[in-house]
Design a protein around this motif. Structure first.
Motif, PDB file in Angstrom:
ATOM      1  N   TRP A 156      54.571  25.380  23.240  1.00 36.75           N
ATOM      2  CA  TRP A 156      54.827  24.758  24.539  1.00 36.75           C
ATOM      3  C   TRP A 156      53.531  24.285  25.196  1.00 36.75           C
ATOM      4  O   TRP A 156      53.547  23.788  26.318  1.00 36.75           O
ATOM      5  CB  TRP A 156      55.535  25.741  25.477  1.00 36.75           C
ATOM      6  CG  TRP A 156      57.008  25.860  25.265  1.00 36.75           C
ATOM      7  CD1 TRP A 156      57.690  26.965  24.870  1.00 36.75           C
ATOM      8  CD2 TRP A 156      57.991  24.836  25.457  1.00 36.75           C
ATOM      9  NE1 TRP A 156      59.030  26.696  24.784  1.00 36.75           N
ATOM     10  CE2 TRP A 156      59.251  25.404  25.143  1.00 36.75           C
ATOM     11  CE3 TRP A 156      57.938  23.496  25.849  1.00 36.75           C
ATOM     12  CZ2 TRP A 156      60.443  24.686  25.211  1.00 36.75           C
ATOM     13  CZ3 TRP A 156      59.126  22.764  25.909  1.00 36.75           C
ATOM     14  CH2 TRP A 156      60.356  23.359  25.605  1.00 36.75           C
ATOM     15  N   PRO A 205      56.094  22.726  31.005  1.00 37.36           N
ATOM     16  CA  PRO A 205      56.833  22.833  29.746  1.00 37.36           C
ATOM     17  C   PRO A 205      58.338  22.954  29.969  1.00 37.36           C
ATOM     18  O   PRO A 205      58.813  23.880  30.609  1.00 37.36           O
ATOM     19  CB  PRO A 205      56.267  24.110  29.115  1.00 37.36           C
ATOM     20  CG  PRO A 205      54.915  24.266  29.717  1.00 37.36           C
ATOM     21  CD  PRO A 205      55.060  23.755  31.116  1.00 37.36           C
ATOM     22  N   ARG A 233      62.278  21.642  28.060  1.00 38.36           N
ATOM     23  CA  ARG A 233      63.022  20.895  27.049  1.00 38.36           C
ATOM     24  C   ARG A 233      63.776  19.774  27.763  1.00 38.36           C
ATOM     25  O   ARG A 233      64.862  19.972  28.312  1.00 38.36           O
ATOM     26  CB  ARG A 233      64.000  21.817  26.316  1.00 38.36           C
ATOM     27  CG  ARG A 233      64.670  21.152  25.118  1.00 38.36           C
ATOM     28  CD  ARG A 233      65.766  22.029  24.563  1.00 38.36           C
ATOM     29  NE  ARG A 233      65.256  23.194  23.877  1.00 38.36           N
ATOM     30  CZ  ARG A 233      64.881  23.201  22.597  1.00 38.36           C
ATOM     31  NH1 ARG A 233      64.960  22.097  21.882  1.00 38.36           N
ATOM     32  NH2 ARG A 233      64.424  24.304  22.044  1.00 38.36           N
ATOM     33  N   TYR A 283      56.694  18.117  23.334  1.00 40.47           N
ATOM     34  CA  TYR A 283      56.028  19.364  22.977  1.00 40.47           C
ATOM     35  C   TYR A 283      56.323  19.741  21.533  1.00 40.47           C
ATOM     36  O   TYR A 283      57.360  19.385  20.969  1.00 40.47           O
ATOM     37  CB  TYR A 283      56.490  20.486  23.910  1.00 40.47           C
ATOM     38  CG  TYR A 283      56.114  20.278  25.352  1.00 40.47           C
ATOM     39  CD1 TYR A 283      54.884  20.700  25.836  1.00 40.47           C
ATOM     40  CD2 TYR A 283      56.998  19.648  26.234  1.00 40.47           C
ATOM     41  CE1 TYR A 283      54.533  20.504  27.170  1.00 40.47           C
ATOM     42  CE2 TYR A 283      56.655  19.446  27.569  1.00 40.47           C
ATOM     43  CZ  TYR A 283      55.414  19.869  28.024  1.00 40.47           C
ATOM     44  OH  TYR A 283      55.063  19.662  29.338  1.00 40.47           O
ATOM     45  N   PHE A 331      57.267  22.513  20.467  1.00 40.54           N
ATOM     46  CA  PHE A 331      58.503  23.294  20.432  1.00 40.54           C
ATOM     47  C   PHE A 331      59.720  22.381  20.297  1.00 40.54           C
ATOM     48  O   PHE A 331      60.694  22.736  19.619  1.00 40.54           O
ATOM     49  CB  PHE A 331      58.624  24.141  21.700  1.00 40.54           C
ATOM     50  CG  PHE A 331      59.686  25.201  21.618  1.00 40.54           C
ATOM     51  CD1 PHE A 331      59.371  26.487  21.204  1.00 40.54           C
ATOM     52  CD2 PHE A 331      61.003  24.926  21.950  1.00 40.54           C
ATOM     53  CE1 PHE A 331      60.345  27.469  21.120  1.00 40.54           C
ATOM     54  CE2 PHE A 331      61.988  25.899  21.861  1.00 40.54           C
ATOM     55  CZ  PHE A 331      61.654  27.179  21.448  1.00 40.54           C
ATOM     56  N   GLU A 332      59.682  21.219  20.935  1.00 41.10           N
ATOM     57  CA  GLU A 332      60.781  20.251  20.822  1.00 41.10           C
ATOM     58  C   GLU A 332      60.749  19.561  19.466  1.00 41.10           C
ATOM     59  O   GLU A 332      61.789  19.334  18.834  1.00 41.10           O
ATOM     60  CB  GLU A 332      60.671  19.216  21.947  1.00 41.10           C
ATOM     61  CG  GLU A 332      60.817  19.784  23.336  1.00 41.10           C
ATOM     62  CD  GLU A 332      60.546  18.749  24.413  1.00 41.10           C
ATOM     63  OE1 GLU A 332      61.450  18.506  25.229  1.00 41.10           O
ATOM     64  OE2 GLU A 332      59.437  18.179  24.434  1.00 41.10           O
TER      65      GLU A 332
END
Length: 267
Positions: A132, A147, A149, A157, A159-160
């Motif tokens: 993130w 951060p 979604r 990011y 993470f995405e």
């Protein structure tokens, strides 16, 4: 000592009075997992007619990150090279580089090249997972970097990104600052964008280890594609491009702050 394969840091100095760099005498591969040894020679040269996705000249909105004018010149030059060899090209620019648009287009490409801002923050200091704290900037990002979604916030990011399907890519180039950085991890060695790309299935990723200059980076990546078009492998094309830059043949890239920043991760 004969030429061969060596898995090491490509800009490390060789011992002895002659000096020089390791990559002057070896072909060096940066592997992110032991399994990569199995398929190291698979699809390792440019598919001359493979589809390319290029993103650059992005409008970040106001207020927001500073514009990167050389990124539009960068993708225009790469597109010209691709079209000369008959490869289909899709270009995303201006305010048309959202997460949703990029995700839909990247699945059709063999090579994706994203020229934009990148970022990395040390997750140990913030308490947030590094996935993130690392990523790239897209259209209409403004000045927010919380951060989240969210496909519409202008920040992609790591993470995405790890939820995307990048298995069709032979190469992903993130022509941006600090895209190769990460936090040390006992499990994976380094945790950051390269982790997310590996999970998403990208075969190779050309990333940077620190902030890089806009114009020098653009010229460096264009020369990289010129060498790929000559039939060199991805690793050898990078090796040759770094040598060209060191010899003053790539405008704005002679300083090690540019050419030494680029590392090809293979997974």
């Amino acid at each position: 000592m004969p030429d061969g394969f060596l898995f090491a840091v490509p800009f490390a100095l060789l011992p002895g009075s002659g000096g020089g760099l390791l990559e002057d005498r070896f072909t060096i591969r940066m592997l992110t997992s032991p399994d990569a040894l199995i398929a190291i020679h698979a699809r390792e040269t440019l598919d001359q007619r493979g589809a390319m996705l290029l993103a650059g000249g992005i409008d970040y909105g106001e207020p927001g990150p500073m514009p990167l004018p050389a990124t539009r010149t960068e993708i225009d030059a790469i597109a010209k090279l691709a079209r000369t060899r008959g490869a289909p090209v899709e270009m995303l620019t201006g305010r048309g580089v959202s997460e949703g648009t990029l995700r839909a287009a990247i699945g059709k490409a063999r090579i994706a090249h994203l020229a934009t801002h990148g970022f990395y923050r040390d997750g140990t200091a913030s308490g947030l997972d590094t996935l993130w704290q690392s990523g790239i900037v897209l259209s209409d990002a403004g000045d927010s970097r919380f951060p989240l979604r969210d496909e519409n916030d202008g920040y992609l990011y790591a993470f995405e990104l790890m939820d995307w399907d990048l298995s069709g890519l032979d190469l992903l180039v993130l022509s941006a600052c600090e895209t190769g950085r990460g936090d040390e991890s006992f499990v994976s060695g380094l945790r950051g964008l390269q982790t997310a790309l590996g999970i998403a299935g990208a075969r190779r990723a050309l990333l940077t280890l620190w902030p890089v200059a806009d114009e020098g980076t653009a010229n460096f990546t264009v020369r990289f594609y010129e060498h790929l078009a000559e039939g060199l492998t991805y690793s050898d094309a990078l090796r040759r491009t770094r040598r060209d830059a060191r010899d003053g043949k790539v405008a704005g890239a002679a300083d090690a702050s540019v050419w030494a920043a680029f590392v090809l991760f293979e997974g």
